[in-house]
Design a protein around this motif. Structure first.
Motif, mmCIF file in Angstrom:
data_model
loop_
_atom_site.group_PDB
_atom_site.id
_atom_site.type_symbol
_atom_site.label_atom_id
_atom_site.label_comp_id
_atom_site.label_asym_id
_atom_site.label_seq_id
_atom_site.Cartn_x
_atom_site.Cartn_y
_atom_site.Cartn_z
ATOM 1 N N GLU A 49 -3.249 1.052 10.083
ATOM 2 C CA GLU A 49 -3.543 0.573 8.730
ATOM 3 C C GLU A 49 -4.547 1.496 8.071
ATOM 4 O OE1 GLU A 49 -3.963 -3.753 7.201
ATOM 5 O OE2 GLU A 49 -6.004 -3.089 7.612
ATOM 6 N N VAL A 50 -4.318 1.787 6.807
ATOM 7 C CA VAL A 50 -5.216 2.636 6.024
ATOM 8 C C VAL A 50 -5.457 1.963 4.678
ATOM 9 C CG1 VAL A 50 -5.626 4.928 5.062
ATOM 10 C CG2 VAL A 50 -4.188 4.681 7.094
ATOM 11 N N VAL A 51 -6.716 1.938 4.236
ATOM 12 C CA VAL A 51 -7.072 1.391 2.930
ATOM 13 C C VAL A 51 -7.489 2.554 2.032
ATOM 14 C CG1 VAL A 51 -8.568 -0.210 1.665
ATOM 15 C CG2 VAL A 51 -7.849 -0.748 4.010
ATOM 16 N N PHE A 52 -7.043 2.541 0.773
ATOM 17 C CA PHE A 52 -7.366 3.654 -0.115
ATOM 18 C C PHE A 52 -7.584 3.165 -1.543
ATOM 19 C CE2 PHE A 52 -2.743 3.276 0.129
ATOM 20 C CZ PHE A 52 -2.377 3.228 -1.213
ATOM 21 N N GLU A 53 -8.303 3.984 -2.312
ATOM 22 C CA GLU A 53 -8.505 3.764 -3.741
ATOM 23 C C GLU A 53 -8.408 5.105 -4.454
ATOM 24 O OE1 GLU A 53 -12.077 1.742 -4.740
ATOM 25 O OE2 GLU A 53 -11.491 -0.141 -3.770
ATOM 26 N N GLY A 54 -7.842 5.090 -5.658
ATOM 27 C CA GLY A 54 -7.672 6.351 -6.356
ATOM 28 C C GLY A 54 -7.761 6.216 -7.864
ATOM 29 N N ALA A 55 -7.729 7.361 -8.522
ATOM 30 C CA ALA A 55 -7.762 7.415 -9.986
ATOM 31 C C ALA A 55 -7.135 8.722 -10.427
ATOM 32 C CB ALA A 55 -9.192 7.323 -10.501
ATOM 33 N N ASN A 56 -6.547 8.739 -11.618
ATOM 34 C CA ASN A 56 -6.004 9.982 -12.155
ATOM 35 C C ASN A 56 -6.015 9.956 -13.681
ATOM 36 O OD1 ASN A 56 -3.436 8.188 -11.346
ATOM 37 N ND2 ASN A 56 -2.964 9.343 -13.205
ATOM 38 N N LEU A 69 -4.976 7.375 -18.099
ATOM 39 C CA LEU A 69 -5.984 6.876 -17.166
ATOM 40 C C LEU A 69 -5.406 5.766 -16.293
ATOM 41 C CD1 LEU A 69 -8.993 6.699 -19.612
ATOM 42 C CD2 LEU A 69 -8.889 8.124 -17.563
ATOM 43 N N LEU A 70 -5.621 5.891 -15.000
ATOM 44 C CA LEU A 70 -5.105 4.879 -14.084
ATOM 45 C C LEU A 70 -6.016 4.786 -12.864
ATOM 46 C CD1 LEU A 70 -2.696 2.938 -13.606
ATOM 47 C CD2 LEU A 70 -1.665 4.765 -12.255
ATOM 48 N N PHE A 71 -6.394 3.577 -12.532
ATOM 49 C CA PHE A 71 -7.205 3.304 -11.349
ATOM 50 C C PHE A 71 -6.387 2.393 -10.437
ATOM 51 C CE2 PHE A 71 -9.792 3.944 -15.067
ATOM 52 C CZ PHE A 71 -10.742 4.863 -14.651
ATOM 53 N N TYR A 72 -6.309 2.742 -9.181
ATOM 54 C CA TYR A 72 -5.429 1.983 -8.296
ATOM 55 C C TYR A 72 -5.993 1.906 -6.871
ATOM 56 C CZ TYR A 72 -3.962 6.620 -6.674
ATOM 57 O OH TYR A 72 -3.955 7.898 -6.170
ATOM 58 N N GLY A 73 -5.434 0.988 -6.115
ATOM 59 C CA GLY A 73 -5.809 0.839 -4.715
ATOM 60 C C GLY A 73 -4.590 0.475 -3.912
ATOM 61 N N GLY A 74 -4.763 0.374 -2.589
ATOM 62 C CA GLY A 74 -3.610 0.012 -1.786
ATOM 63 C C GLY A 74 -3.872 0.131 -0.302
ATOM 64 N N THR A 75 -2.823 -0.110 0.472
ATOM 65 C CA THR A 75 -2.897 -0.036 1.929
ATOM 66 C C THR A 75 -1.638 0.614 2.487
ATOM 67 O OG1 THR A 75 -1.906 -2.239 2.165
ATOM 68 C CG2 THR A 75 -4.317 -2.111 2.137
ATOM 69 N N VAL A 76 -1.803 1.240 3.639
ATOM 70 C CA VAL A 76 -0.668 1.724 4.423
ATOM 71 C C VAL A 76 -0.643 0.888 5.693
ATOM 72 C CG1 VAL A 76 0.377 3.685 5.612
ATOM 73 C CG2 VAL A 76 -0.975 4.069 3.543
ATOM 74 N N GLU A 77 0.494 0.289 6.005
ATOM 75 C CA GLU A 77 0.614 -0.576 7.177
ATOM 76 C C GLU A 77 1.794 -0.149 8.045
ATOM 77 O OE1 GLU A 77 0.971 -4.514 5.666
ATOM 78 O OE2 GLU A 77 -1.048 -4.569 4.822
ATOM 79 N N ASP A 78 1.583 -0.232 9.347
ATOM 80 C CA ASP A 78 2.655 0.060 10.316
ATOM 81 C C ASP A 78 3.275 1.437 10.113
ATOM 82 O OD1 ASP A 78 2.278 -2.507 11.364
ATOM 83 O OD2 ASP A 78 3.744 -3.373 9.973
ATOM 84 N N HIS A 79 2.482 2.383 9.629
ATOM 85 C CA HIS A 79 2.890 3.780 9.475
ATOM 86 C C HIS A 79 3.955 4.020 8.402
ATOM 87 C CE1 HIS A 79 0.951 3.941 13.399
ATOM 88 N NE2 HIS A 79 1.856 3.101 13.853
ATOM 89 N N LYS A 80 4.592 2.975 7.897
ATOM 90 C CA LYS A 80 5.735 3.195 7.007
ATOM 91 C C LYS A 80 5.810 2.240 5.820
ATOM 92 C CE LYS A 80 8.767 0.336 9.879
ATOM 93 N NZ LYS A 80 10.052 0.259 10.603
ATOM 94 N N LYS A 81 4.796 1.392 5.657
ATOM 95 C CA LYS A 81 4.800 0.454 4.537
ATOM 96 C C LYS A 81 3.571 0.690 3.671
ATOM 97 C CE LYS A 81 7.221 -3.162 7.139
ATOM 98 N NZ LYS A 81 7.133 -4.549 7.660
ATOM 99 N N VAL A 82 3.793 0.867 2.379
ATOM 100 C CA VAL A 82 2.694 1.154 1.451
ATOM 101 C C VAL A 82 2.705 0.137 0.324
ATOM 102 C CG1 VAL A 82 1.712 2.815 -0.180
ATOM 103 C CG2 VAL A 82 2.687 3.613 1.974
ATOM 104 N N LYS A 83 1.545 -0.433 0.046
ATOM 105 C CA LYS A 83 1.381 -1.340 -1.084
ATOM 106 C C LYS A 83 0.388 -0.706 -2.050
ATOM 107 C CE LYS A 83 2.190 -5.531 1.660
ATOM 108 N NZ LYS A 83 1.598 -6.806 2.160
#
Length: 288
Positions: A49-56, A69-83
């Motif tokens: 699992e990986v937690v991340f936050e970003g902006a562009n 402008l966009l601010f976003y966050g999310g997670t990577v789960e089980d190596h192959k699922k991204v939210k």
């Protein structure tokens, strides 16, 4: 005589140690920068699992485009699922953004519009998963999948070097795409966006009213015109794309990925107001 032999035998040893010490960065501790990149990507792929936050954002002619402008966050789960989901900017980020020329972030409806996306990797491809609360029309989030960005970096034509002055326990890799690869990447992204904008022909076009058919044809003609203009513009574009990847050296894990893409035009289209700079940043804030 014995002393002389010891001295003679010691010379190669001293020279070997001297060479190792002088080239310590590349022989004793560090690996080639490309190998560091591969290890970091493998470390990311191996995390449950990986937690991340970003902006562009996008700057055109030196001025920030508020809608970008966009601010976003999310997670990577089980190596192959991204939210992924959009975030409201915090106060400190709002102040930094304002310094780039955005006086009132609240006026940017695009930046504050909520989006949500869920992707899953199947047979080597990232596929968008239908979700109950997702609004996918015009949704920019799927293109910001950080795991996909890192995966694509490994196969792209590029030069990878390690920059000096990294923080303690980290290294910073500078990854510059070749001009042809940078243009290829941008062209693919724009083509995908244009296909989304292409007018959809009704399934029952044969039975639709003549007025509707005329509208559809007019929209298609306009789309073709704009698409041709875009292709001509790309031919005269100079694209420079540079990534910076900050790596946790102890665990070989990415900590931050930034992208800076500069697009300028030559020839008849040479106009500073048309020059664009796309900047993005994603921080990997937690691993498990």
């Amino acid at each position: 005589m014995r002393k002389l032999l010891l001295l003679k035998g010691g010379v190669p040893l001293v020279l070997t140690l001297y060479c190792l010490l002088c080239s310590g960065c590349s022989v004793i501790r560090d690996k080639p920068a490309k190998e560091d990149l591969s290890l970091a990507l493998a470390g990311m792929a191996g995390s449950d699992e990986v937690v991340f936050e970003g902006a562009n954002m996008l700057k055109r002619g030196g001025t920030t485009v508020p809608e970008s402008l966009l601010f976003y966050g999310g997670t990577v789960e089980d190596h192959k699922k991204v939210k992924l989901y959009t975030l409201l900017p915090d106060k400190s980020m709002t102040q930094k953004t304002a310094a780039y020329g955005v006086k009132d972030l609240k006026n940017s409806a695009y930046a504050l519009k909520p989006y949500y996306s869920q992707l899953e990797k199947k047979e080597g491809r990232w596929e968008l998963q239908p979700t109950e609360n997702s609004s996918e029309e015009g949704n920019p989030l799927p293109a910001l999948n950080p795991l996909k960005q890192l995966e694509e970096l490994e196969s792209m034509e590029k030069s990878v070097t390690e920059e000096a002055g990294a923080g303690r326990g980290t290294s910073v890799l500078r990854i510059e795409l070749t001009p042809s690869e940078a243009r290829k990447q941008l062209s693919a992204e724009l083509e995908k966006e244009m296909q989304i904008l292409r007018p959809k022909v009704p399934e029952s076009a044969e039975n639709s009213a003549e007025a509707d058919q005329a509208v559809t044809k007019a929209l298609e003609k306009l789309w073709q015109k704009k698409n041709n203009e875009l292709q001509q513009k790309l031919k005269q574009a100079n694209v420079e794309t540079v990534y910076h990847l900050t790596v946790d050296k102890k665990h070989n894990l990415p900590k931050r990925l930034t992208l800076n893409r500069k697009v300028s035009y030559s020839g008849e289209m040479m106009n500073k107001s048309e020059n664009e700079t796309y900047v993005s940043k994603v921080d990997f804030t937690g691993y498990r």
